[in-house]
Design a protein around this motif. Structure first.
Motif, PDB file in Angstrom:
ATOM      1  N   GLY A  66       9.992  70.190  22.566  1.00  0.00           N
ATOM      2  CA  GLY A  66      10.786  69.001  22.883  1.00  0.00           C
ATOM      3  C   GLY A  66      10.858  68.791  24.378  1.00  0.00           C
ATOM      4  N   GLU A  67      11.745  67.891  24.786  1.00  0.00           N
ATOM      5  CA  GLU A  67      11.785  67.489  26.188  1.00  0.00           C
ATOM      6  C   GLU A  67      13.176  67.590  26.761  1.00  0.00           C
ATOM      7  N   GLY A  68      13.250  67.581  28.053  1.00  0.00           N
ATOM      8  CA  GLY A  68      14.532  67.461  28.734  1.00  0.00           C
ATOM      9  C   GLY A  68      15.163  68.789  29.109  1.00  0.00           C
ATOM     10  N   THR A  69      16.167  68.671  30.002  1.00  0.00           N
ATOM     11  CA  THR A  69      16.826  69.843  30.560  1.00  0.00           C
ATOM     12  C   THR A  69      17.549  70.666  29.494  1.00  0.00           C
TER      13      THR A  69
ATOM     14  N   THR B 272       8.761  75.038  26.277  1.00  0.00           N
ATOM     15  CA  THR B 272       9.893  74.373  25.634  1.00  0.00           C
ATOM     16  C   THR B 272       9.437  73.397  24.553  1.00  0.00           C
TER      17      THR B 272
ATOM     18  N   ILE C 125      12.266  73.489  33.789  1.00  0.00           N
ATOM     19  CA  ILE C 125      12.143  73.587  32.331  1.00  0.00           C
ATOM     20  C   ILE C 125      10.946  74.476  31.966  1.00  0.00           C
TER      21      ILE C 125
ATOM     22  N   SER D 263      16.978  70.989  26.287  1.00  0.00           N
ATOM     23  CA  SER D 263      16.031  71.754  25.455  1.00  0.00           C
ATOM     24  C   SER D 263      15.503  72.950  26.228  1.00  0.00           C
TER      25      SER D 263
END
Ligand SMILES: [Zn+2]
Length: 281
Positions: A17-20, A15, A11, A22
Motif C-alpha cells: 500500500g501507500e502513504g506514511t 510497504t 517509508i 502504511s
C-alpha cells in the motif's frame, strides 16, 4: 526492550500500500521501533492524515522523527530566504506535533565563503525565531535537530551542532550525528574507540541527557575530497556499524538510529540484529 530503536529514513521499500501510515504500520510489523518521516522536498501533510499516522505509530510501538526540507538555509544572506526557512521549519514542526514526532532534523545552512562564527550567530537567531513561532502556535514536545552535514561547504561539523544544542540548553535543540557524514567530512571511523570519542564529545558538553535521548543517522558512504558523495548499504563497511553498536552498548546509550542506506528497512533490520546480539551478550 532494545535501548536503541532502529528504523528507516522514510517509508519502507516493502510497504504494502501507500502513504506514511502504511509505512509506519509495516515498520511495526517487521519489528522495527522507529521511522523518520521525510519532508525533504516539502511539507505536504494535512492535520487529519498526520494525526492518523501518529495514532498508527503509537499502536505499533514505532517512535517517529521528521526530516525538514533540504532547501532550508538558516544563515542565508537574504532575509527573504531566512524567513522562508523559518516557515519551512515551523511547518515541519507543526506536522511533527500532529504526528507525535521528535526531533525535526535539518541541515542548518551553508557557509558561502563566510566564517563559521558569522554563520553561527545567524543560525542561532533563526533557530530562536522558529522556537518563538512554535511557541505561539502551541507546538510542544518537538525538538529542532541540527544534523551533522556531509559536505565541507555546509554548516554543521560535529562541534558546530553540539555548540548549537548547547546554546539552547540541550533541550530545545539537539545534535543529530550522521556517522556517515562524519566519516566523509571529518575523520574516518573504523574502531570502537573512534566512535567512543565522538560519543564522548557529545556527552561531555551536553550531559547524560544527550546519551539517553540520542537521535542519529547511519549508513555506508562514498567519500570524496569535498565530503559525502553517495549513501551506501551498510555491507560496504565504510564506516563499519558493529564498532558503533559496541560503543553504544558499553556506554549505555539510548535513543533512535535512522538507517539512510539505499536498502532502508533491510539495513535497519541488519543493524538491529547486530546491536541485539551485542546487547544480549
Ligand atoms: Zn539529512
Amino acid at each position: 526492550m532494545l535501548m536503541i530503536r532502529f528504523g528507516p529514513a522514510g517509508i519502507p521499500i516493502g510497504t504494502p500500500g501507500e502513504g506514511t501510515a502504511s509505512g509506519i504500520a509495516y515498520c511495526g510489523k517487521i519489528g522495527l521501533g522507529a521511522m523518520e518521516v521525510e519532508f525533504v522536498h516539502g511539507v505536504n501533510m494535512k492535520e487529519g492524515k498526520a494525526r492518523e499516522a501518529g495514532e498508527v505509530a503509537r499502536k505499533s510501538g514505532v517512535r517517529l522523527s521528521c526530516h525538514a526540507p533540504y532547501y532550508i538555509n538558516c544563515c542565508a544572506k537574504e532575509e527573504l530566504k531566512i524567513a522562508g526557512s523559518v516557515r519551512h521549519i515551523v511547518s515541519t514542526a507543526q506536522a511533527a506535533f500532529w504526528l507525535g514526532a521528535t526531533p525535526i532534523v535539518m541541515h542548518p545552512g551553508f557557509y558561502m565563503g563566510r566564517l563559521p562564527s558569522e554563520c553561527y550567530e545567524m543560525v542561532v537567531s533563526t533557530f530562536q525565531r522558529c522556537l518563538d513561532e512554535m511557541e505561539k502556535l502551541k507546538i510542544t514536545g518537538v525538538q529542532l535537530g541540527a544534523e551533522l552535514t556531509g559536505k565541507k561547504s555546509a554548516y554543521g561539523s560535529l562541534d558546530e551542532i553540539i555548540g548549537l544544542a548547547e546554546e539552547f540548553g540541550g533541550k530545545q535543540v539537539v545534535p543529530v550525528v550522521d556517522f556517515a557524514h562524519y566519516h566523509a567530512r571529518e575523520a574516518r571511523l573504523k574502531t570502537q574507540d573512534d566512535y567512543a570519542r565522538v560519543l564522548e564529545r557529545v556527552e561531555k558538553r551536553l550531559g547524560s541527557e544527550a546519551s539517553k535521548n540520542f537521535h542519529c543517522h547511519f549508513s555506508g558512504i562514498e567519500a570524496i575530497e569535498a565530503g559525502e558523495k553517495n549513501h551506501l548499504p551498510i555491507s560496504s563497511l565504510s564506516p563499519p556499524f558493529e564498532p558503533l553498536a559496541r560503543a553504544w552498548v558499553e556506554n549505555g546509550w539510548e535513543g533512535k538510529a535512522i538507517c539512510e542506506s539505499p536498502l532502508l528497512e533491510k539495513d535497519a533490520l541488519e543493524m538491529q540484529k547486530i546491536f541485539q546480539k551485542l546487547e544480549k551478550w
